[in-house]
Design a protein around this motif. Structure first.
Motif, PDB file in Angstrom:
ATOM      1  N   LEU A  15       0.802  -1.212   0.000  1.00 12.77           N
ATOM      2  CA  LEU A  15       0.000   0.000   0.000  1.00 12.77           C
ATOM      3  C   LEU A  15       0.842   1.273   0.000  1.00 12.77           C
ATOM      4  O   LEU A  15       0.357   2.339  -0.365  1.00 12.77           O
ATOM      5  CB  LEU A  15      -0.934   0.012   1.219  1.00 12.77           C
ATOM      6  CG  LEU A  15      -1.866  -1.198   1.375  1.00 12.77           C
ATOM      7  CD1 LEU A  15      -2.813  -0.981   2.550  1.00 12.77           C
ATOM      8  CD2 LEU A  15      -2.648  -1.474   0.092  1.00 12.77           C
ATOM      9  N   ALA A  16       2.101   1.189   0.435  1.00 12.35           N
ATOM     10  CA  ALA A  16       2.943   2.375   0.555  1.00 12.35           C
ATOM     11  C   ALA A  16       3.498   2.817  -0.793  1.00 12.35           C
ATOM     12  O   ALA A  16       3.848   1.989  -1.641  1.00 12.35           O
ATOM     13  CB  ALA A  16       4.089   2.122   1.522  1.00 12.35           C
ATOM     14  N   ILE A  17       3.584   4.135  -0.977  1.00 11.31           N
ATOM     15  CA  ILE A  17       4.226   4.740  -2.147  1.00 11.31           C
ATOM     16  C   ILE A  17       5.336   5.642  -1.624  1.00 11.31           C
ATOM     17  O   ILE A  17       5.104   6.493  -0.761  1.00 11.31           O
ATOM     18  CB  ILE A  17       3.231   5.572  -2.970  1.00 11.31           C
ATOM     19  CG1 ILE A  17       2.046   4.706  -3.437  1.00 11.31           C
ATOM     20  CG2 ILE A  17       3.932   6.203  -4.172  1.00 11.31           C
ATOM     21  CD1 ILE A  17       0.937   5.505  -4.100  1.00 11.31           C
ATOM     22  N   ILE A  18       6.547   5.462  -2.130  1.00 11.58           N
ATOM     23  CA  ILE A  18       7.691   6.247  -1.668  1.00 11.58           C
ATOM     24  C   ILE A  18       7.837   7.486  -2.546  1.00 11.58           C
ATOM     25  O   ILE A  18       7.995   7.384  -3.766  1.00 11.58           O
ATOM     26  CB  ILE A  18       8.977   5.413  -1.686  1.00 11.58           C
ATOM     27  CG1 ILE A  18       8.826   4.189  -0.768  1.00 11.58           C
ATOM     28  CG2 ILE A  18      10.175   6.258  -1.254  1.00 11.58           C
ATOM     29  CD1 ILE A  18       9.995   3.229  -0.836  1.00 11.58           C
ATOM     30  N   ASP A  19       7.788   8.652  -1.910  1.00 12.13           N
ATOM     31  CA  ASP A  19       7.991   9.916  -2.631  1.00 12.13           C
ATOM     32  C   ASP A  19       9.470  10.282  -2.712  1.00 12.13           C
ATOM     33  O   ASP A  19       9.902  10.929  -3.666  1.00 12.13           O
ATOM     34  CB  ASP A  19       7.219  11.045  -1.945  1.00 12.13           C
ATOM     35  CG  ASP A  19       5.705  10.891  -2.090  1.00 12.13           C
ATOM     36  OD1 ASP A  19       5.264  10.227  -3.051  1.00 12.13           O
ATOM     37  OD2 ASP A  19       4.971  11.440  -1.257  1.00 12.13           O
ATOM     38  N   ALA A  20      10.244   9.919  -1.700  1.00  6.52           N
ATOM     39  CA  ALA A  20      11.675  10.234  -1.656  1.00  6.52           C
ATOM     40  C   ALA A  20      12.339   9.331  -0.627  1.00  6.52           C
ATOM     41  O   ALA A  20      11.691   8.914   0.335  1.00  6.52           O
ATOM     42  CB  ALA A  20      11.888  11.704  -1.282  1.00  6.52           C
ATOM     43  N   PRO A  21      13.622   8.998  -0.868  1.00  6.07           N
ATOM     44  CA  PRO A  21      14.493   9.385  -1.979  1.00  6.07           C
ATOM     45  C   PRO A  21      14.259   8.517  -3.205  1.00  6.07           C
ATOM     46  O   PRO A  21      13.566   7.514  -3.145  1.00  6.07           O
ATOM     47  CB  PRO A  21      15.890   9.161  -1.406  1.00  6.07           C
ATOM     48  CG  PRO A  21      15.704   7.989  -0.477  1.00  6.07           C
ATOM     49  CD  PRO A  21      14.343   8.191   0.144  1.00  6.07           C
ATOM     50  N   GLN A  22      14.862   8.918  -4.311  1.00  8.16           N
ATOM     51  CA  GLN A  22      14.822   8.138  -5.535  1.00  8.16           C
ATOM     52  C   GLN A  22      15.878   7.023  -5.464  1.00  8.16           C
ATOM     53  O   GLN A  22      16.840   7.110  -4.704  1.00  8.16           O
ATOM     54  CB  GLN A  22      15.089   9.033  -6.739  1.00  8.16           C
ATOM     55  CG  GLN A  22      13.985  10.050  -7.001  1.00  8.16           C
ATOM     56  CD  GLN A  22      12.674   9.390  -7.397  1.00  8.16           C
ATOM     57  OE1 GLN A  22      12.603   8.701  -8.410  1.00  8.16           O
ATOM     58  NE2 GLN A  22      11.630   9.585  -6.591  1.00  8.16           N
ATOM     59  N   PRO A  23      15.703   5.953  -6.249  1.00 13.23           N
ATOM     60  CA  PRO A  23      16.684   4.864  -6.229  1.00 13.23           C
ATOM     61  C   PRO A  23      18.095   5.348  -6.528  1.00 13.23           C
ATOM     62  O   PRO A  23      18.304   6.207  -7.377  1.00 13.23           O
ATOM     63  CB  PRO A  23      16.181   3.929  -7.338  1.00 13.23           C
ATOM     64  CG  PRO A  23      14.726   4.217  -7.453  1.00 13.23           C
ATOM     65  CD  PRO A  23      14.571   5.674  -7.162  1.00 13.23           C
ATOM     66  N   TYR A  24      19.047   4.791  -5.795  1.00 13.60           N
ATOM     67  CA  TYR A  24      20.484   5.019  -5.980  1.00 13.60           C
ATOM     68  C   TYR A  24      20.939   6.437  -5.632  1.00 13.60           C
ATOM     69  O   TYR A  24      22.032   6.848  -6.004  1.00 13.60           O
ATOM     70  CB  TYR A  24      20.913   4.658  -7.412  1.00 13.60           C
ATOM     71  CG  TYR A  24      20.532   3.266  -7.802  1.00 13.60           C
ATOM     72  CD1 TYR A  24      21.194   2.162  -7.272  1.00 13.60           C
ATOM     73  CD2 TYR A  24      19.464   3.036  -8.677  1.00 13.60           C
ATOM     74  CE1 TYR A  24      20.818   0.866  -7.607  1.00 13.60           C
ATOM     75  CE2 TYR A  24      19.085   1.738  -9.020  1.00 13.60           C
ATOM     76  CZ  TYR A  24      19.769   0.660  -8.477  1.00 13.60           C
ATOM     77  OH  TYR A  24      19.388  -0.616  -8.812  1.00 13.60           O
ATOM     78  N   THR A  25      20.118   7.176  -4.901  1.00 11.94           N
ATOM     79  CA  THR A  25      20.505   8.531  -4.511  1.00 11.94           C
ATOM     80  C   THR A  25      21.674   8.480  -3.531  1.00 11.94           C
ATOM     81  O   THR A  25      21.630   7.735  -2.553  1.00 11.94           O
ATOM     82  CB  THR A  25      19.324   9.258  -3.846  1.00 11.94           C
ATOM     83  OG1 THR A  25      18.252   9.344  -4.772  1.00 11.94           O
ATOM     84  CG2 THR A  25      19.731  10.661  -3.401  1.00 11.94           C
TER      85      THR A  25
END
Length: 234
Positions: A15-25
């Motif tokens: 159910l969770a959506i990640i807004d930040a960070p982006q992959p490999y940041t």
């Protein structure tokens, strides 16, 4: 290595959506900051057939076998150890902002040796989707490479260490979600689809299997979850 990313939001197999960070940041600074949308981008209602049970975060490394608690769903004994229950943060907002103080072992300038390096933000979700309970784990790769300064607020890594639990221990079931809950047209295992973004606007989506492991939450599933969530307090 692909993820389901639409308009900069990373869709997990839950159910969770990640807004930040982006992959490999590449990350560093004073804290690790994670922003998580718990509303399904506005699609989650108060329906009893779909709801969060738990949402817990860990910082893990397959090379050093580190497994550090970011939030294990309990209230910390001190404000600078780990983050309290993520779902209880900012009650008036559906976007939860996690600010985790880097532990002392990560202090250093860019390019310093281990334990800095490649890690995963490991997102553990227990939830009910359309009347069925699931437990999924999603790994978001980051790099702990930027400078992290000395601070009296930083605790020893040993305070946050958990037993390393490999993926073999999580294979209680190979049954997965029928699709990513919030992405229309998705096909099994949390993968999703979206339209290719054009210059100046539109959705931007990539889909694949990296980091998507879903398990129906039977008795053994919750036992394993308990093992992963355990904190060794020194």
């Amino acid at each position: 290595m692909n993820f389901t990313i639409i308009n900069g939001q990373i869709y997990t197999p839950g159910l969770a959506i990640i807004d930040a960070p982006q992959p490999y940041t590449p990350l560093g600074g004073d804290t690790l900051q994670v922003a998580i949308d718990t509303s399904g981008d506005g699609q989650l209602t108060s329906s009893s057939s779909t709801a969060f049970h738990t949402l817990n975060l860990f910082l893990t490394s397959t090379t050093t076998h580190k497994n550090l608690t970011i939030s294990n769903g309990t209230t910390p004994s001190a404000n600078n150890t780990y983050v309290g229950p993520v779902l209880d943060l900012e009650p008036s907002s559906t976007v939860k902002h996690v600010n985790w103080i880097w532990p002392a072992c990560f202090v250093g300038s860019g390019g310093d040796k281990s334990p800095r390096g490649d890690y995963n933000i490991s997102v553990h979700q227990g939830f009910r989707w359309e009347g069925t309970d699931y437990y999924t784990v999603f790994e978001l790769p980051i790099s702990v490479t930027n400078a992290i300064g000395e601070s009296e607020e930083r605790v020893d890594c040993a305070v946050l260490e958990n037993e390393w639990v490999g993926w073999e221990a999580l294979k209680e079931s190979n049954e997965t979600l029928p699709g990513q809950p919030w992405v229309s047209g998705s096909q099994g295992g949390g993968s999703g689809s979206g339209s290719e973004g054009e210059s100046g606007g539109g959705d931007e989506s990539t889909s694949g299997s990296l980091g998507r492991r879903g398990y129906k939450a039977g008795v053994m599933g919750w036992v394993v979850l308990g093992l992963v969530m355990g904190v060794v307090m020194c």
